[in-house]
Design a protein around this motif. Structure first.
Motif, mmCIF file in Angstrom:
data_model
loop_
_atom_site.group_PDB
_atom_site.id
_atom_site.type_symbol
_atom_site.label_atom_id
_atom_site.label_comp_id
_atom_site.label_asym_id
_atom_site.label_seq_id
_atom_site.Cartn_x
_atom_site.Cartn_y
_atom_site.Cartn_z
ATOM 1 N N UNK A 190 5.680 83.661 46.653
ATOM 2 C CA UNK A 190 4.951 82.402 46.853
ATOM 3 C C UNK A 190 3.700 82.753 47.656
ATOM 4 N N UNK A 191 2.602 82.934 46.947
ATOM 5 C CA UNK A 191 1.417 83.596 47.493
ATOM 6 C C UNK A 191 0.820 82.908 48.719
ATOM 7 N N UNK A 192 1.013 81.603 48.851
ATOM 8 C CA UNK A 192 0.444 80.900 50.011
ATOM 9 C C UNK A 192 1.251 81.127 51.281
ATOM 10 N N UNK A 193 2.544 81.412 51.115
ATOM 11 C CA UNK A 193 3.451 81.459 52.281
ATOM 12 C C UNK A 193 3.488 82.870 52.861
ATOM 13 N N UNK A 194 2.360 83.289 53.357
ATOM 14 C CA UNK A 194 2.262 84.636 53.927
ATOM 15 C C UNK A 194 2.792 84.635 55.362
ATOM 16 N N UNK A 195 2.769 85.803 55.971
ATOM 17 C CA UNK A 195 3.185 85.956 57.368
ATOM 18 C C UNK A 195 1.963 86.065 58.278
ATOM 19 N N UNK A 196 0.805 85.633 57.780
ATOM 20 C CA UNK A 196 -0.404 85.588 58.604
ATOM 21 C C UNK A 196 -0.303 84.390 59.556
ATOM 22 N N UNK A 197 -0.951 84.483 60.688
ATOM 23 C CA UNK A 197 -0.828 83.438 61.703
ATOM 24 C C UNK A 197 -1.190 82.057 61.174
ATOM 25 N N UNK A 198 -2.243 81.985 60.341
ATOM 26 C CA UNK A 198 -2.683 80.674 59.835
ATOM 27 C C UNK A 198 -1.604 80.052 58.953
ATOM 28 N N UNK B 260 1.712 80.797 59.001
ATOM 29 C CA UNK B 260 2.880 80.459 59.825
ATOM 30 C C UNK B 260 2.649 79.131 60.534
ATOM 31 N N UNK B 261 1.449 78.970 61.056
ATOM 32 C CA UNK B 261 1.126 77.740 61.781
ATOM 33 C C UNK B 261 1.159 76.528 60.861
ATOM 34 N N UNK B 262 0.745 76.736 59.603
ATOM 35 C CA UNK B 262 0.660 75.612 58.666
ATOM 36 C C UNK B 262 2.001 75.279 58.022
ATOM 37 N N UNK B 263 2.816 76.295 57.712
ATOM 38 C CA UNK B 263 3.979 76.077 56.848
ATOM 39 C C UNK B 263 5.336 76.271 57.508
ATOM 40 N N UNK B 264 5.407 77.082 58.555
ATOM 41 C CA UNK B 264 6.724 77.415 59.102
ATOM 42 C C UNK B 264 7.146 76.365 60.124
#
Ligand code: HEM
Length: 90
Positions: free
Chosen positions: A26-34, A36-40
């Motif tokens: 799921x290409x949008x759900x990365x482990x980058x800070x932005x 994580x902040x948006x989705x996690x």
């Protein structure tokens, strides 16, 4: 938490889907800070606790690691992900 041990856990259990902090499923759900902040869920309240919660329980196409990794392994891999996110996975 032991970040170096977390790096080993990540290589063995996470990198297949999250190499370089990305997400091949799921290409949008990365482990980058932005991301994580948006989705996690609850990331902004407690970064490592939120990552550990997702690893323990999984979500959608991501498998749960409860029973596969112990609490120490999960805390260590969460610390590694947070450390790498804070550095932009560079
Ligand atoms: C999402 C960590 C293993 C597939 C995430 C997120 C984290 C995470 C923190 C939230 C990212 C976000 O919402 O932007 C980890 C760690 C792993 C691991 C530390 C190893 C212990 C895997 C594996 C797969 C996978 C092996 C593929 C089989 C996914 C998918 C999502 C996701 C599809 C998006 C879930 C959704 O919101 O629908 N992962 N992951 N992960 N991961 Fe993993």
């Amino acid at each position: 938490a032991d970040v170096a041990h977390g790096a080993q856990i990540f290589s063995a259990n996470c990198a297949a889907c999250h190499m370089g902090g990305g997400n091949v499923v799921n290409a949008e759900r990365t482990l980058k800070a932005e991301a994580l902040s948006a989705y996690l869920a609850d990331y902004n309240a407690d970064h490592e606790a939120a990552i550990a919660h997702q690893v323990t329980n999984g979500k959608n196409a991501m498998p749960a690691f409860l029973g596969k990794l112990n609490d120490t392994d999960i805390a260590d891999v969460a610390a590694y992900v947070e450390d790498m996110a804070s550095k932009g996975w560079a």
